[in-house]
Scaffold this motif. Structure first.
Motif, mmCIF file in Angstrom:
data_model
loop_
_atom_site.group_PDB
_atom_site.id
_atom_site.type_symbol
_atom_site.label_atom_id
_atom_site.label_comp_id
_atom_site.label_asym_id
_atom_site.label_seq_id
_atom_site.Cartn_x
_atom_site.Cartn_y
_atom_site.Cartn_z
ATOM 1 N N ILE A 230 1.596 10.692 -0.368
ATOM 2 C CA ILE A 230 1.621 9.238 -0.363
ATOM 3 C C ILE A 230 3.068 8.758 -0.472
ATOM 4 N N ARG A 262 3.027 5.362 8.463
ATOM 5 C CA ARG A 262 1.700 5.879 8.788
ATOM 6 C C ARG A 262 1.803 6.884 9.938
ATOM 7 N N HIS A 267 -0.502 9.895 4.076
ATOM 8 C CA HIS A 267 -1.939 9.634 3.952
ATOM 9 C C HIS A 267 -2.200 8.238 3.418
ATOM 10 N N HIS A 268 -1.361 7.788 2.543
ATOM 11 C CA HIS A 268 -1.492 6.431 2.019
ATOM 12 C C HIS A 268 -0.111 5.826 1.959
ATOM 13 N N PHE A 270 1.936 3.021 0.323
ATOM 14 C CA PHE A 270 1.872 2.088 -0.797
ATOM 15 C C PHE A 270 3.201 1.366 -0.964
ATOM 16 N N GLU A 411 1.809 -3.606 10.371
ATOM 17 C CA GLU A 411 0.603 -3.126 9.698
ATOM 18 C C GLU A 411 0.695 -3.432 8.212
ATOM 19 N N ASP A 412 -0.439 -3.357 7.528
ATOM 20 C CA ASP A 412 -0.474 -3.677 6.099
ATOM 21 C C ASP A 412 -0.482 -2.413 5.243
ATOM 22 N N ASP A 414 -1.654 0.128 2.249
ATOM 23 C CA ASP A 414 -2.973 0.567 1.799
ATOM 24 C C ASP A 414 -3.219 0.063 0.390
ATOM 25 N N GLN A 415 -4.452 0.148 -0.025
ATOM 26 C CA GLN A 415 -4.824 -0.242 -1.385
ATOM 27 C C GLN A 415 -5.317 0.997 -2.137
ATOM 28 N N GLY A 418 -0.939 -0.879 -2.950
ATOM 29 C CA GLY A 418 -0.069 -1.490 -1.948
ATOM 30 C C GLY A 418 -0.026 -2.991 -2.029
#
Lengths: 583, 163, 583
Positions: A230, A262, A267-268, A270, A411-412, A414-415, A418
């Motif tokens: 991450i 990404r 993978h994530h 944040f 893009e946004d 992740d949660q 993030g």
């Protein structure tokens, strides 16, 4: 007041008091220079007159004069490109290159090197002089790589380290051909008073001082199928990364940066801004507690409280003011809060062992590399943050992986790690942390909504600023310093009992994190910093949520995991202690 | 970092105090420290930096700039070959070469047995005696390469007597 | 009856030559004989070629000088000259060539008075100039200085009066007078001799300077390598304070002045005034660009007037005798006298003082007595590492600042080294350049790297590895180094190279083209060979060779192994049969 001068056979009227270099600049003549550096907005100037590249011919003077140190005089007749000048300038350049390792192809500074571009500009295609080269021990550290053999003795780093940061780590050593800039007793930086602020790296014109590049570690981690990798990105990165891809300074690339990360395979993706909001919860709570205790007359409570999110600043007071190490907030920096939460809360969510979760930080900072390696931020040898990349390293990694940042969609993040508020975003500039803290502390303390979120009185670029914020009848006196030299002044005031502040924000780098040692090189153009600053304030302004305590994911984190700010678990994961590093 | 004896530390603290802990007196402090302690190792410089409230790097920068200061202890006898112009034209380089060869040290070096330090100096003003070699307060004039061995032997003997 | 006065020249040079032993002998013998004599230790008498030197003044008689006074001669002098009044060996005739062309102002008291006894200085009009000054307006003193035409004796030749005036004009509460006693030219020692022999003249001049420019503090920056000068200076300062020449309200003039000593630590570049000032402030002795000049911003940022020792030593006499008197000595542009340390391949080495305008020929062949032995004069070097070598055709050059500069050398501080056929001019250039490399502070690139490259090219020449195109490169580089360096050291360091290249071009060519060194000095170009016809097989060379490079049985012809030979020249000097030659 103005003076009349002749430059290259044309007459001009220029402002009195300018140097020949500045006067020429003002009329469109760019005299090449090397050691000279002037950072206008922050009043920093380096002009030892040592490189002799900027020499010009002045009628009536026996020798060529360095234009950076020579003031214009009425009637001065200056030639900036006579045969004599060009010949001298090129010869001096050849001399410098004759004592420089010809490793340009593999140098970390390739393409970004002022020496390289100057050599090109002067049309150096052949070296007429060759001979012995200075041979000095290289030095590595967790953050900064030093290759003194590439040093051209411009002394910019020495000036930053001593005059601006007052760290006093780097200094000129030996004399003559054997001169070099080095830490005392030729020790490694890790055994010196170095804070790893990276301001030496930020101004080095060559590859003598660079960051330790850890991007290969990231590639390895991303290609390890047993790991979940991450990433967190610090606020200042999004305001500068675009510069590495040809965007104008101040271009925000938050969405594209997320998209790029990404595509790199994280993978994530944040946001450190999330952790910045968390920092406000902890630090703000601590601040209010100390304030209440202080106002209640508790003699054990000390004020002012000092921010602690800047790792170079932490190193600075541990080395230079260890007697005062009970004054800064105990809150860890956002990077470390993120790491601690990721390796507990988030790893639990994924139901994986913390060892299989790799936390990568993208930071504008080199001290973050040192910070992540501190033993207190590890559990059984596993660090909360595994790898730190600077903004520059990220840019290189993106390029390495064939990604054109500018072509990517926004893009946004992740949660759940993030989401952030505008308060977290402005952590990246001087004044931002304390403004974010005030937004939350005010509402918590007074129980009222803030009428206006922008505290203009806390913003700006002056090295030392102060403001008084009305906390519903309680005047909260706030000090702000960026640059460690300014921080030193505030610390000395506190030590001598002269300080009247309740809270002080300190950032090591001029401008705050936007001017960090890991950011794209400004090459002396510090107007870039202001643009980065504006970018962050504009992102803050465009956010729906702008107060840390309103971040729903932060609220959930406390509800589901930590309990309350400064709870026992919060203490364990989000606070730290400091060491006496004076030797 | 090797530790400094309590006496030496005290001496340095007092010395700096004598100069009002004024950073501008650094060179004077270093002179006296070297007079007393023979050389200026890292730990001495560190104490001085602390007392004068300046960075170690500043002290180190000064110590390495001036050839008078040394960070390594000198031998019992400091053999100085005059490399002033008058001595040079009378062949002092050959004398120096011979000392280097026989003592197996470079200029500034100290022999393994700690007896000799080889150094050069510039003009003692005994130009009429050129080339000149001085050891302590003794000056040897009109030295030839052939005499080098004799001079060394003489002082090796002295060192043994001292022992 | 008055006592006989016996003076012993006890400068460093005299002491090094054993004068103390001679003094002890006189002391012992004369007290044994009950001979009434006063023994006085003075500074250098200038007769370096004849150390130990003494002078004897019988009551009512002129002093008689004796040279080369060893034990035997001392006894001879006691037995014959003192006891019987007979002439003895070793008398230096007062009207001899060594003295008759000389004219002493700066050295007037050197070797005549006991430097540790202020009364002797006072008896010879000492402090009279100061007494005169304090009755004059400071401006008047300065105009006297200007009218005298005195120029700085440290090398630059800047008019002293002008320097004083500039410093006087600078407005400041605190100003400083600095005496530059950081004599660095490896072939000059006049400043040391003046301080050892007549320290009060320097002290008096500093007080006068302080009075004139409005300074209350003087600093002497002196080489730590001059212990005797330091101790005599300290004694003199103490005595001057006791007599009220230093301290508060000097001679009831309401003017106060005192002097402190600062020590150099072995850096030639500290002779440059800005470097000297930084060194006095406890920093690395790195020069800074001028302007600002020290007269505006010097020691501790205050206006500072820096004068060299010899310059100062002239001043009391100028004030006492008037500017007209001084201006009547010397040439149109260079007034007064100049002290030279005359050394090298000359019969009478010594410390001499001649009126400006005296020719090199007069100094070398009359005062110095010409070349030692049967060799031919080749060149004279003036100005030390900043100066140049002048060949025979310049012998009639009158010595003053302009003429020496025109001839390609410079006045410098006053080293004068005479060279004969055995001296290789390329090696001489290399010698001085090596000095400049050792002493370069390293701040500016042309000096730091350029001189190194220049040296390496010269080394290729003396190693027989150069080609003719190198000569042009050497010239080109020299010009750029001179034109672009930051301070006087770099601006003059190529002078020895350029002057030898101009005047001894053939010698350079011989080294390059024929691999031949006329002077047999360049080791890489010479080979010692034994001539079979002349070798008697006496084995002297074999026994003396330090590296066993010679073999041969007794009575047989010996052979030198060229690859083992270190070219120390011992065999050559030991062979009684001229059987060893240099190829």
């Amino acid at each position: 007041m103005s003076v009349k001068i002749t430059i290259d056979n044309t007459q001009h009227t220029v402002k009195k008091g300018l140097t020949v270099l500045e006067a020429a600049q003002s009329i469109g003549i760019e005299i090449p220079s090397l050691c000279y550096m002037k950072l206008h907005d922050i009043n920093i100037e380096n002009k030892p007159g040592g490189c002799r590249i900027c020499v010009v011919e002045v009628k009536g003077r026996k020798n060529l004069v360095p234009s950076c140190c020579t003031e214009v005089e009425d009637g001065m007749d200056i030639k900036t490109h006579s045969m004599r000048v060009i010949n001298a300038r090129r010869t001096v350049m050849e001399l410098i290159l004759s004592n420089h390792p010809a490793e340009c192809l593999t140098c970390a500074k390739a393409g970004d090197c002022e020496l390289q571009s100057l050599a090109d500009r002067l049309g150096i295609r052949e070296l007429h002089y060759e001979g012995e080269k200075t041979h000095v021990r290289k030095g590595n550290s967790p953050a900064i790589s030093r290759d003194p053999n590439k040093c051209i003795l411009c002394r910019r780093c020495e000036m930053m380290c001593n005059d601006v940061q007052t760290v006093g780590c780097l200094g000129a050593v030996n004399r003559g051909f054997h001169s070099v800039v080095a830490p005392a007793f030729d020790k490694d930086l890790i055994n010196s008073v170095c804070t790893f602020c990276g301001q030496c790296v930020a101004v080095c014109p060559t590859g003598a001082l660079t960051e330790i590049d850890e991007s290969a570690k990231v590639v390895r981690a991303l290609n390890d199928p047993t790991k979940t990798v991450i990433v967190q990105t610090a606020p200042a990165v999004r305001a500068a990364l675009g510069e590495e891809f040809g965007n104008a300074p101040g271009t925000l690339v938050t969405g594209k940066m997320v998209a790029a990360l990404r595509r790199l395979g994280f993978h994530h993706v944040f946001d450190t801004d999330f952790a910045a909001d968390l920092t406000i919860m902890e630090e703000g709570t601590e601040m209010l507690r100390r304030l209440k205790g202080y106002l209640a007359g508790d003699k054990d409570v000390k004020l002012p409280i000092l921010t602690s999110c800047c790792p170079a600043w932490v190193n600075f007071f541990e080395h230079q003011f260890p007697d005062m190490r009970d004054i800064p907030s105990t809150a860890r920096s956002p990077q470390q809060m993120f790491g601690a939460i990721a390796k507990t809360y988030f790893a639990d969510m994924l139901k994986i062992d913390r060892k299989d979760l790799i936390v990568v930080s993208i930071m504008p900072c080199l001290a973050k590399k040192y910070e992540r390696a501190r033993p207190e931020f590890q559990q059984n040898g596993n660090p909360d943050v595994d790898i730190v990349l600077s903004t520059r390293e990220l840019a290189r990694l993106i390029k390495l992986c064939n990604i054109d940042l500018n072509m990517l969609p926004d893009e946004d993040f992740d949660q759940p790690l993030g989401e952030s508020t505008g308060a977290g975003v402005i952590f990246g500039t001087t004044g931002g942390v304390i403004e974010a803290a005030v937004r939350t502390a005010y509402e918590v303390h007074t129980g009222k909504d803030l009428p206006k979120l922008e505290f203009e009185e806390l913003r700006g670029m002056d090295g030392l600023r102060e403001a008084t914020i009305d906390f519903d009848g309680l005047p909260l006196r706030i000090g702000i310093a960026h640059g460690l030299g300014n921080a030193r002044k505030l610390l000395e005031d506190i030590r001598s009992g002269k300080s009247h502040f309740h809270a002080i924000e300190i950032m090591s780098c001029p401008g705050g994190c936007i001017g960090g040692g890991g950011q794209p090189y400004h090459h002396g153009h510090v107007e870039i910093l202001k643009k980065r600053q504006l970018a962050l304030y504009s992102e803050d302004g465009s956010k729906k949520l702008r107060k840390s305590h309103e971040n729903p994911y932060i609220q959930a984190l406390y509800k589901n995991f930590l309990g309350a700010p400064m709870s026992n678990l919060a203490h364990l994961l989000l606070h730290t202690h400091y060491f006496d590093k004076k030797y | 970092m090797a530790t400094l004896s309590e006496n030496s530390r005290k001496f340095l603290v007092e010395l700096c105090k004598k100069y009002r802990n004024d950073e501008h007196e650094l060179i004077n402090v270093l002179h006296e420290a070297q007079d007393e302690l023979g050389y200026l190792p890292v730990e001495v410089q560190h104490v001085i930096a602390g007392e004068l409230n300046i960075p170690d790097a500043r002290v180190y920068g000064v110590v390495t700039f001036y050839s008078f200061f040394t960070m390594v202890p000198k031998g019992k006898f400091d053999i100085s070959i005059c490399m002033g112009t008058a001595c040079y034209v009378k062949g002092s380089e050959l004398i120096l070469d011979e000392f280097k060869r026989r003592l197996k040290v470079k200029v500034g070096g100290t022999t393994e047995d700690g007896i000799f330090t080889l150094s050069t100096l510039r003009c003692v003003g005994a130009c009429s005696l050129a080339p000149v070699v001085s050891i302590g307060s003794k000056v040897f004039g009109n030295v030839t390469p052939l005499q080098v061995k004799k001079i060394i032997d003489e002082y090796v003997e002295k060192a043994e007597e001292l022992h | 009856m008055e006592n006989t006065i016996i003076k012993f020249a006890m400068g460093t040079c005299g002491i090094a030559s054993g004068t103390q032993d001679i003094l002890n002998l006189f002391d012992k013998e004369l007290s044994r004989l009950n001979y009434p004599a006063q023994l006085v230790k003075t500074g250098c008498m200038g007769h370096c070629y004849a150390e130990p030197t003494i002078s004897i003044t019988l009551p009512g008689r002129e002093p008689v000088y004796f040279g080369n006074v060893n034990e035997e001669r001392a006894r001879d002098i006691i037995d014959h000259f003192l006891l019987k009044g007979d002439k003895t060996e070793g008398i230096i005739p007062p009207e001899g060539d060594f003295s008759k062309k000389q004219f002493k102002i700066a050295l007037k008291n050197c070797g005549e008075i006991d430097p540790e006894n202020i009364q002797e200085y006072i008896d010879r009009e000492g402090y009279k100039a100061l007494m005169k000054c304090v009755t004059m307006k400071p401006e008047k003193v300065i105009s006297e200085m200007k009218a005298s035409g005195l120029r700085g004796r440290g090398g630059g030749g800047y008019p002293t009066g002008l320097k004083w005036e500039n410093t006087r004009k600078s407005k400041s509460d605190v100003k400083y007078v600095v005496c530059n006693a950081d004599e660095g030219d490896p072939g000059a020692f006049m400043d040391r001799s003046v301080l050892e022999g007549d320290p009060h003249s320097v002290i008096e001049a500093m007080i006068i300077c302080g009075y004139s420019i409005g300074a209350n503090k003087g600093l002497v920056y002196i080489r730590a390598e001059y212990p005797l000068a330091i101790s005599r200076l300290k004694t003199a300062l103490h005595q001057a304070r006791e007599q009220g020449f230093l301290g508060e309200n000097i001679l009831n003039s309401r003017f106060s002045f005192d002097i402190e000593i600062r020590y150099g630590a072995g850096a030639f570049v500290c002779g440059e005034e800005t470097a000297l000032i930084h060194s006095m402030e406890g920093m690395r002795g790195e020069p800074t660009f001028k302007p600002p000049y020290p007269s505006v911003k010097g020691y501790m940022g205050k206006p500072t007037c820096v004068n060299n020792v010899e310059t100062l030593a002239n001043i009391p006499a100028i004030i006492r005798n008037g500017s007209e008197w001084f201006a009547s000595i010397g040439t149109a542009t260079s007034k007064g006298t100049k002290v030279f340390a005359l050394a090298g391949k000359i019969k009478r080495t010594g410390l001499i003082e001649v009126p400006m305008g005296t020719t090199l020929r007069e100094i070398i062949f009359e005062i110095g007595g010409g070349i030692k032995g049967i060799k031919k004069f080749k060149a004279v070097q003036t100005g030390g590492p900043s100066g140049g070598c002048l060949s025979e055709k310049y012998l009639d050059t009158p010595i003053d600042y302009e003429h020496l500069l025109e001839a390609g050398s410079m006045m410098g501080s006053g080293g004068m080294i005479v060279l004969d056929e055995d001296d290789c001019m390329v090696s001489m250039a290399k010698f001085y350049l090596e000095f400049s490399i050792d002493e370069s502070c390293g701040k500016c690139a042309p000096c730091r790297i350029g001189n190194k490259r220049l040296y390496e090219m010269l080394e290729r020449i003396t190693d027989g590895k150069a080609n003719m195109s190198d000569l042009q490169k050497i010239k080109d580089l020299s010009v750029v180094i001179k034109d672009t360096s930051l301070c006087g050291l770099g601006q003059t360091s190529p002078n020895p190279v350029l002057s030898t290249l101009n005047q001894f071009h053939d010698e350079y060519v011989a080294h390059i083209d024929e691999h031949f060194c006329h002077a047999h000095q360049c080791k890489e170009l010479i080979h010692y060979v034994i001539v079979a016809d002349k070798c008697t097989g006496c084995t002297v060379c074999f026994r003396n060779c330090p590296v066993e490079a010679i073999y041969g049985d007794k009575g047989e012809v010996h052979t030198i192994l060229d690859n083992q030979c270190i070219k120390c020249g011992i065999c050559f000097s030991k062979c009684k049969f001229n059987a060893i030659i240099i190829n």
